[in-house]
Design a protein around this motif. Structure first.
Motif, PDB file in Angstrom:
ATOM      1  N   PRO A 243       0.959  -1.286   0.092  1.00 57.89           N
ATOM      2  CA  PRO A 243       0.071   0.119  -0.151  1.00 57.89           C
ATOM      3  C   PRO A 243       0.868   1.165  -0.038  1.00 57.89           C
ATOM      4  CG  PRO A 243      -0.800  -1.562   1.525  1.00 57.89           C
ATOM      5  CD  PRO A 243       0.353  -2.083   1.036  1.00 57.89           C
ATOM      6  N   GLU A 244       2.066   1.377   0.908  1.00 57.60           N
ATOM      7  CA  GLU A 244       2.664   2.522   0.919  1.00 57.60           C
ATOM      8  C   GLU A 244       3.487   2.769  -0.565  1.00 57.60           C
ATOM      9  OE1 GLU A 244       5.283   1.759   4.073  1.00 57.60           O
ATOM     10  OE2 GLU A 244       3.896   2.451   5.615  1.00 57.60           O
ATOM     11  N   LEU A 245       3.915   1.693  -1.053  1.00 57.69           N
ATOM     12  CA  LEU A 245       4.612   1.874  -2.510  1.00 57.69           C
ATOM     13  C   LEU A 245       3.792   2.179  -3.423  1.00 57.69           C
ATOM     14  CD1 LEU A 245       7.253  -1.384  -2.141  1.00 57.69           C
ATOM     15  CD2 LEU A 245       7.689   1.127  -2.134  1.00 57.69           C
ATOM     16  N   ALA A 246       2.624   1.451  -3.513  1.00 59.35           N
ATOM     17  CA  ALA A 246       1.233   1.891  -4.379  1.00 59.35           C
ATOM     18  C   ALA A 246       1.021   3.504  -4.263  1.00 59.35           C
ATOM     19  CB  ALA A 246       0.344   0.946  -4.065  1.00 59.35           C
ATOM     20  N   ALA A 247       1.137   3.635  -3.135  1.00 62.49           N
ATOM     21  CA  ALA A 247       0.581   5.191  -2.851  1.00 62.49           C
ATOM     22  C   ALA A 247       1.652   6.284  -3.525  1.00 62.49           C
ATOM     23  CB  ALA A 247       0.323   5.514  -1.487  1.00 62.49           C
ATOM     24  N   ARG A 248       2.668   5.684  -3.154  1.00 61.79           N
ATOM     25  CA  ARG A 248       4.011   6.754  -3.726  1.00 61.79           C
ATOM     26  C   ARG A 248       4.048   6.865  -5.209  1.00 61.79           C
ATOM     27  NH1 ARG A 248       9.290   4.488  -1.277  1.00 61.79           N
ATOM     28  NH2 ARG A 248       7.992   4.730   0.503  1.00 61.79           N
ATOM     29  N   ALA A 249       3.687   5.451  -5.685  1.00 57.45           N
ATOM     30  CA  ALA A 249       3.707   5.466  -7.467  1.00 57.45           C
ATOM     31  C   ALA A 249       2.170   6.051  -7.697  1.00 57.45           C
ATOM     32  CB  ALA A 249       3.801   4.017  -7.931  1.00 57.45           C
ATOM     33  N   GLY A 250       1.361   6.478  -6.906  1.00 55.11           N
ATOM     34  CA  GLY A 250       0.055   6.881  -7.400  1.00 55.11           C
ATOM     35  C   GLY A 250      -0.905   5.847  -8.124  1.00 55.11           C
ATOM     36  N   LEU A 251      -0.845   4.442  -7.661  1.00 54.06           N
ATOM     37  CA  LEU A 251      -1.324   3.458  -8.261  1.00 54.06           C
ATOM     38  C   LEU A 251      -2.511   3.094  -7.497  1.00 54.06           C
ATOM     39  CD1 LEU A 251       1.513   1.433  -9.733  1.00 54.06           C
ATOM     40  CD2 LEU A 251      -0.264   2.696 -11.100  1.00 54.06           C
ATOM     41  N   PRO A 252      -3.713   3.050  -8.034  1.00 51.39           N
ATOM     42  CA  PRO A 252      -4.908   2.468  -7.158  1.00 51.39           C
ATOM     43  C   PRO A 252      -4.745   0.802  -7.205  1.00 51.39           C
ATOM     44  CG  PRO A 252      -5.601   3.217  -9.382  1.00 51.39           C
ATOM     45  CD  PRO A 252      -4.277   3.706  -9.208  1.00 51.39           C
ATOM     46  N   ALA A 253      -4.688   0.307  -6.136  1.00 48.84           N
ATOM     47  CA  ALA A 253      -4.541  -1.137  -6.206  1.00 48.84           C
ATOM     48  C   ALA A 253      -5.700  -2.016  -5.312  1.00 48.84           C
ATOM     49  CB  ALA A 253      -3.423  -1.136  -5.159  1.00 48.84           C
ATOM     50  N   MET A 254      -5.972  -3.084  -5.671  1.00 47.38           N
ATOM     51  CA  MET A 254      -6.862  -4.247  -5.484  1.00 47.38           C
ATOM     52  C   MET A 254      -6.012  -5.338  -4.848  1.00 47.38           C
ATOM     53  SD  MET A 254      -9.635  -5.835  -5.188  1.00 47.38           S
ATOM     54  CE  MET A 254     -11.024  -5.375  -6.253  1.00 47.38           C
ATOM     55  N   TYR A 255      -6.520  -5.745  -3.687  1.00 45.95           N
ATOM     56  CA  TYR A 255      -5.919  -6.665  -2.867  1.00 45.95           C
ATOM     57  C   TYR A 255      -6.892  -7.896  -2.446  1.00 45.95           C
ATOM     58  CZ  TYR A 255      -2.769  -2.950  -2.247  1.00 45.95           C
ATOM     59  OH  TYR A 255      -1.721  -1.858  -2.375  1.00 45.95           O
ATOM     60  N   LEU A 256      -6.484  -8.983  -1.904  1.00 49.41           N
ATOM     61  CA  LEU A 256      -7.168  -9.973  -1.793  1.00 49.41           C
ATOM     62  C   LEU A 256      -7.756  -9.975  -0.149  1.00 49.41           C
ATOM     63  CD1 LEU A 256      -8.229 -12.934  -2.385  1.00 49.41           C
ATOM     64  CD2 LEU A 256      -6.460 -13.990  -1.205  1.00 49.41           C
ATOM     65  N   THR A 257      -7.038  -9.561   0.699  1.00 51.40           N
ATOM     66  CA  THR A 257      -7.756  -9.278   1.926  1.00 51.40           C
ATOM     67  C   THR A 257      -7.719  -7.886   2.484  1.00 51.40           C
ATOM     68  OG1 THR A 257      -5.286  -9.649   2.913  1.00 51.40           O
ATOM     69  CG2 THR A 257      -6.710 -11.665   2.449  1.00 51.40           C
ATOM     70  N   ARG A 258      -8.677  -7.862   3.458  1.00 52.87           N
ATOM     71  CA  ARG A 258      -8.854  -6.575   4.231  1.00 52.87           C
ATOM     72  C   ARG A 258      -7.543  -6.005   4.678  1.00 52.87           C
ATOM     73  NH1 ARG A 258     -10.509  -6.530   9.712  1.00 52.87           N
ATOM     74  NH2 ARG A 258     -11.883  -4.574   9.304  1.00 52.87           N
ATOM     75  N   GLU A 259      -6.759  -6.657   5.398  1.00 53.18           N
ATOM     76  CA  GLU A 259      -5.510  -6.081   6.015  1.00 53.18           C
ATOM     77  C   GLU A 259      -4.867  -4.928   5.455  1.00 53.18           C
ATOM     78  OE1 GLU A 259      -6.631 -10.090   7.983  1.00 53.18           O
ATOM     79  OE2 GLU A 259      -6.116  -9.410   5.827  1.00 53.18           O
ATOM     80  N   PHE A 260      -4.799  -5.312   3.996  1.00 52.62           N
ATOM     81  CA  PHE A 260      -4.010  -4.343   3.038  1.00 52.62           C
ATOM     82  C   PHE A 260      -4.630  -2.822   2.874  1.00 52.62           C
ATOM     83  CE2 PHE A 260      -2.550  -8.265   1.460  1.00 52.62           C
ATOM     84  CZ  PHE A 260      -1.022  -8.188   1.653  1.00 52.62           C
ATOM     85  N   VAL A 261      -6.265  -3.118   3.148  1.00 50.27           N
ATOM     86  CA  VAL A 261      -7.034  -1.783   2.907  1.00 50.27           C
ATOM     87  C   VAL A 261      -6.762  -1.136   4.455  1.00 50.27           C
ATOM     88  CG1 VAL A 261      -9.271  -0.978   2.520  1.00 50.27           C
ATOM     89  CG2 VAL A 261      -8.583  -3.039   1.535  1.00 50.27           C
ATOM     90  N   GLN A 262      -6.895  -1.809   5.581  1.00 49.82           N
ATOM     91  CA  GLN A 262      -6.570  -1.329   6.936  1.00 49.82           C
ATOM     92  C   GLN A 262      -5.103  -0.544   6.817  1.00 49.82           C
ATOM     93  OE1 GLN A 262      -7.071  -4.806   8.978  1.00 49.82           O
ATOM     94  NE2 GLN A 262      -9.155  -3.778  10.171  1.00 49.82           N
ATOM     95  N   ALA A 263      -4.431  -1.106   6.154  1.00 48.65           N
ATOM     96  CA  ALA A 263      -2.865  -0.467   6.125  1.00 48.65           C
ATOM     97  C   ALA A 263      -2.826   0.576   4.923  1.00 48.65           C
ATOM     98  CB  ALA A 263      -1.786  -1.413   5.717  1.00 48.65           C
ATOM     99  N   GLY A 264      -3.882   1.000   4.393  1.00 46.63           N
ATOM    100  CA  GLY A 264      -3.923   2.132   3.416  1.00 46.63           C
ATOM    101  C   GLY A 264      -4.002   1.746   1.856  1.00 46.63           C
ATOM    102  N   GLY A 265      -4.378   0.403   1.745  1.00 45.36           N
ATOM    103  CA  GLY A 265      -4.878   0.139   0.189  1.00 45.36           C
ATOM    104  C   GLY A 265      -6.208   0.849  -0.077  1.00 45.36           C
ATOM    105  N   LEU A 266      -6.432   0.655  -1.509  1.00 44.52           N
ATOM    106  CA  LEU A 266      -7.799   1.191  -1.980  1.00 44.52           C
ATOM    107  C   LEU A 266      -8.635   0.269  -1.518  1.00 44.52           C
ATOM    108  CD1 LEU A 266      -9.351   3.257  -3.468  1.00 44.52           C
ATOM    109  CD2 LEU A 266      -8.689   2.141  -5.568  1.00 44.52           C
TER     110      LEU A 266
END
Length: 333
Positions: A243-266
């Motif tokens: 999530p941090e690297l994706a945010a730095r690159a300005g990339l919206p991202a999809m993940y499999l589990t909610r932990e990534f979204v809690q950590a800042g994923g889209l």
């Protein structure tokens, strides 16, 4: 006088409450008068929310770590080449069963022993990759809970990402070459879905946690519009990395589990892994009480959750469609 009576009543209530706690503890542990010895094998880390859920399920079944349960932990810190030796270490300790988190760890455990029962967790399509003969009749010494089976979950994740970012046609996909499941389902589910949705998938291979940063840098340089991480244990080491690297690159991202979204994923879409891990405790309990793995059918997930992080969406200047907000199981502000 009234103060004395009140004090006596409070003391009596406290005694009753204490008695109920002791009684409940006795009920939980009834029928267990020995210390069971089990092993836990993980590709990345073992100290995760998933294990906490498993530990809670074990406690509910009467198995309490430090009282009547001893667990030997072995984690490879994301390096698959360490798994065979770690699996053999556990086998040499002669545990009553081995729990294995993820496909790579389960494969290593199965290769190390054909006799010690193995309960797998976080494994998708166990039949397709040959870990069990069938869901109904696993055969051998391996059983557990499947996170999913072929049939469109990956395709559904792509569809939701396309709805979130309609202008995204070039999608970067992070895949671990050692993950039999992700690679198999990518071919079976994701690629046909991408063709149907008109999406162009660009695969970036990651074999260890340190490969993730360079992969996302390469994806950004390739001018992709979004990122998709279908699921792999090394992605959790640590969970906030992508999530941090994706945010730095300005990339919206999809993940499999909610932990990534809690950590800042889209956003994420996938099975309720914490529920699956709680349910896995019943397999451990049954085997410790004498059941054979071959007699315990592999269960599949019954609930799939869509989680959206609105704060991340605003940072990426994404207007979340109302259709997604309505169907989301959890929205993080």
């Amino acid at each position: 006088m009234m103060l004395v009576d009140a004090a006596r009543m409070a003391g009596a209530l406290l005694a009753i409450a204490s008695g109920l706690v002791v009684s409940a503890s006795s009920v939980v542990a009834q029928g267990i008068d020995r210390v069971a010895h089990i092993g836990l094998l993980c590709l990345s880390r073992c100290d995760t929310p998933a294990f906490d859920a498993l530990r809670g399920g074990l406690r509910s079944s009467g198995w309490i770590e430090g009282r009547n349960l001893k667990i030997e932990f072995r984690a490879a810190d994301g390096h698959i080449d360490r798994l065979p030796d770690l699996a053999q270490e556990l086998v040499n300790l002669k545990p009553e069963l081995i729990m294995a988190f993820n496909p790579q760890a389960t494969r290593a455990a199965k290769d190390a022993t054909a006799t010690i029962p193995i309960v797998f967790l976080a494994v998708a399509d166990p039949v397709g990759i040959g870990l069990v003969d069938s869901l109904a009749r696993p055969g051998g010494n391996v059983t557990g809970l499947a996170t999913l089976v072929p049939g469109g979950l990956m395709g559904k994740g792509l569809e939701l990402l396309a709805q979130m970012v309609p202008k995204a046609s070039r999608i970067a996909v992070l895949l671990n070459p050692s993950n039999e499941v992700s690679n198999r389902l990518f071919s079976l589910d994701a690629q046909p879905a991408a063709r149907q949705l008109g999406l162009e998938l660009h695969v970036f291979r990651v074999r260890a946690p340190e490969d993730i940063g360079p992969a996302i840098d390469a994806a950004s340089q390739a001018k992709v519009h979004a990122l998709w991480a279908p699921g792999d244990p090394i992605f959790h080491n640590p969970v906030q990395r992508i999530p941090e690297l994706a945010a730095r690159a300005g990339l919206p991202a999809m993940y499999l589990t909610r932990e990534f979204v809690q950590a800042g994923g889209l956003m994420s879409y996938g099975p309720d892994l914490l529920d699956l891990n709680r349910r896995a405790a019943s397999y451990v309990d049954k085997i410790l009480r004498g059941a054979k793995p071959s007699d315990l059918p592999v269960e599949q997930p019954t609930r799939f959750h869509l989680v959206i992080n609105l704060k991340t969406a605003r940072a990426l200047k994404i207007q979340v469609p109302q259709s997604l907000l309505v169907r989301a199981d959890e929205v993080i502000e």
